[in-house]
Design an enzyme around this catalytic site. Structure first.
Site, PDB file in Angstrom:
ATOM      1  N   GLY A  14      -5.129  -7.689  -0.976  1.00 29.96           N
ATOM      2  CA  GLY A  14      -4.047  -7.554  -1.938  1.00 29.96           C
ATOM      3  C   GLY A  14      -3.153  -6.353  -1.734  1.00 29.96           C
ATOM      4  O   GLY A  14      -2.382  -5.992  -2.631  1.00 29.96           O
ATOM      5  N   LYS A  15      -3.217  -5.715  -0.558  1.00 26.29           N
ATOM      6  CA  LYS A  15      -2.335  -4.568  -0.295  1.00 26.29           C
ATOM      7  C   LYS A  15      -0.870  -4.957  -0.419  1.00 26.29           C
ATOM      8  O   LYS A  15      -0.071  -4.231  -1.008  1.00 26.29           O
ATOM      9  CB  LYS A  15      -2.584  -4.016   1.113  1.00 26.29           C
ATOM     10  CG  LYS A  15      -3.953  -3.437   1.370  1.00 26.29           C
ATOM     11  CD  LYS A  15      -4.022  -2.751   2.725  1.00 26.29           C
ATOM     12  CE  LYS A  15      -3.558  -3.635   3.876  1.00 26.29           C
ATOM     13  NZ  LYS A  15      -4.402  -4.833   4.067  1.00 26.29           N
ATOM     14  N   THR A  16      -0.527  -6.092   0.163  1.00 23.78           N
ATOM     15  CA  THR A  16       0.879  -6.512   0.157  1.00 23.78           C
ATOM     16  C   THR A  16       1.358  -6.804  -1.260  1.00 23.78           C
ATOM     17  O   THR A  16       2.462  -6.418  -1.645  1.00 23.78           O
ATOM     18  CB  THR A  16       1.076  -7.748   1.058  1.00 23.78           C
ATOM     19  OG1 THR A  16       0.694  -7.412   2.390  1.00 23.78           O
ATOM     20  CG2 THR A  16       2.529  -8.206   1.044  1.00 23.78           C
ATOM     21  N   LYS A  39       5.530   0.413   6.853  1.00 20.38           N
ATOM     22  CA  LYS A  39       4.358  -0.257   7.415  1.00 20.38           C
ATOM     23  C   LYS A  39       4.131   0.375   8.786  1.00 20.38           C
ATOM     24  O   LYS A  39       4.775   0.008   9.772  1.00 20.38           O
ATOM     25  CB  LYS A  39       4.621  -1.758   7.540  1.00 20.38           C
ATOM     26  CG  LYS A  39       3.437  -2.549   8.112  1.00 20.38           C
ATOM     27  CD  LYS A  39       2.328  -2.742   7.095  1.00 20.38           C
ATOM     28  CE  LYS A  39       1.225  -3.616   7.665  1.00 20.38           C
ATOM     29  NZ  LYS A  39       0.173  -3.876   6.681  1.00 20.38           N
ATOM     30  N   THR A  43       0.477  -6.078  13.021  1.00 29.36           N
ATOM     31  CA  THR A  43       0.152  -7.048  14.059  1.00 29.36           C
ATOM     32  C   THR A  43       0.434  -8.436  13.501  1.00 29.36           C
ATOM     33  O   THR A  43      -0.012  -8.772  12.410  1.00 29.36           O
ATOM     34  CB  THR A  43      -1.329  -6.943  14.492  1.00 29.36           C
ATOM     35  OG1 THR A  43      -2.178  -7.242  13.390  1.00 29.36           O
ATOM     36  CG2 THR A  43      -1.639  -5.550  15.019  1.00 29.36           C
ATOM     37  N   CYS A 169      -6.661 -10.119  -8.323  1.00 27.18           N
ATOM     38  CA  CYS A 169      -7.114 -11.510  -8.369  1.00 27.18           C
ATOM     39  C   CYS A 169      -6.562 -12.253  -7.152  1.00 27.18           C
ATOM     40  O   CYS A 169      -5.409 -12.697  -7.164  1.00 27.18           O
ATOM     41  CB  CYS A 169      -6.649 -12.194  -9.656  1.00 27.18           C
ATOM     42  SG  CYS A 169      -7.398 -11.536 -11.157  1.00 27.18           S
ATOM     43  N   PRO A 200      -2.947  -9.710 -11.797  1.00 27.17           N
ATOM     44  CA  PRO A 200      -3.286 -11.127 -11.950  1.00 27.17           C
ATOM     45  C   PRO A 200      -2.937 -11.897 -10.672  1.00 27.17           C
ATOM     46  O   PRO A 200      -2.225 -11.387  -9.799  1.00 27.17           O
ATOM     47  CB  PRO A 200      -2.402 -11.575 -13.113  1.00 27.17           C
ATOM     48  CG  PRO A 200      -1.212 -10.666 -13.041  1.00 27.17           C
ATOM     49  CD  PRO A 200      -1.740  -9.335 -12.576  1.00 27.17           C
TER      50      PRO A 200
END
Length: 233
Positions: A14-16, A39, A43, A169, A200
């Site tokens: 969920g970093k993005t 960033k 890759t 989530c 969420p």
């Protein structure tokens, strides 16, 4: 604080989503303060393309992502496969210029906190050496407690400035599942790190309004340099 590293327990945690949510919030409510998205290494196709698609950024693609490999594997493996080097000096110089130009820079790491950047260094090493305040994203699923404890232990061992934990989530989650798989009080007791909120499930990652709303419900004061924070709108 001029920057924030967003890392995670693993890939696809969920970093993005968190990066997009914080960027959407910042550009919605702090338009007078110049945000940079960074960033360091990518890759395959993904994050840098999303950044340029969703946000109006006064940055070239190389300023967003100075080191890119076509092969979607760990950077040292991708570099070897493509006959290239992992040029961290180039990444650092680009980042140093960006942080001078921007009021704040969101830095999205590659993989998880323990993911390799070179054959000798991990994301945790970079977070420490570059003195990056860091937030850890934890996917809400069975086994998340153990992953969180292990990653916080790594951060502590490497002297990473860990500012908090965000639960995400990765799939639709009920309140009971969140409580069972990632009990906040237990995680905070085991790690001595604050859980700063829950994101969420957001299937529409191009919906800036929903992204900003998700960010607004986090404890942003813990890890963003905001003079005021708008919550629960």
């Amino acid at each position: 604080m001029k920057e924030l590293l967003i890392t995670a327990t693993d890939t696809d945690a969920g970093k993005t989503i968190l990066t997009l949510a914080l960027a959407a919030y910042w550009q919605t409510y702090h338009q007078d303060r110049n945000l940079g998205l960074f960033k360091p290494i990518q890759t395959g196709i993904g994050d840098r393309e999303l950044y340029t698609q969703l946000f109006s950024l006064d940055q070239s693609l190389d300023e967003i992502n100075p080191l890119w490999y076509e092969t979607p594997v760990a950077p040292p493996v991708a570099a070897e496969r493509e006959g290239r080097l992992v040029e961290l000096d180039r990444v650092w110089s680009t980042f140093a210029r960006l942080r001078q130009q921007k009021d704040f820079v969101l830095v999205e790491g590659v993989g998880g906190l323990g993911s390799p950047v070179t054959h000798e260094l991990t994301v945790a090493d970079i977070a420490r050496d570059w003195h990056l305040p860091t937030i850890l994203v934890v996917p809400i699923k069975l086994g998340a407690i153990a992953q969180t404890v292990a990653n916080v232990a790594l951060a502590r061992q490497m002297k990473v400035n860990l500012r908090g934990i965000i639960l995400n989530c990765v799939q639709p989650c009920s309140e009971q599942e969140i409580a069972d798989w990632t009990p906040v009080e237990l995680i905070q007791s085991l790690t001595q790190v604050q859980v700063c909120g829950v994101i969420p499930h957001l299937p529409e990652i191009n919906n800036l309004e929903k992204l900003a709303a998700a960010a607004s419900n986090l404890d942003l004061e813990k890890f963003l340099p905001l003079p005021t924070t708008i919550k629960n709108y």
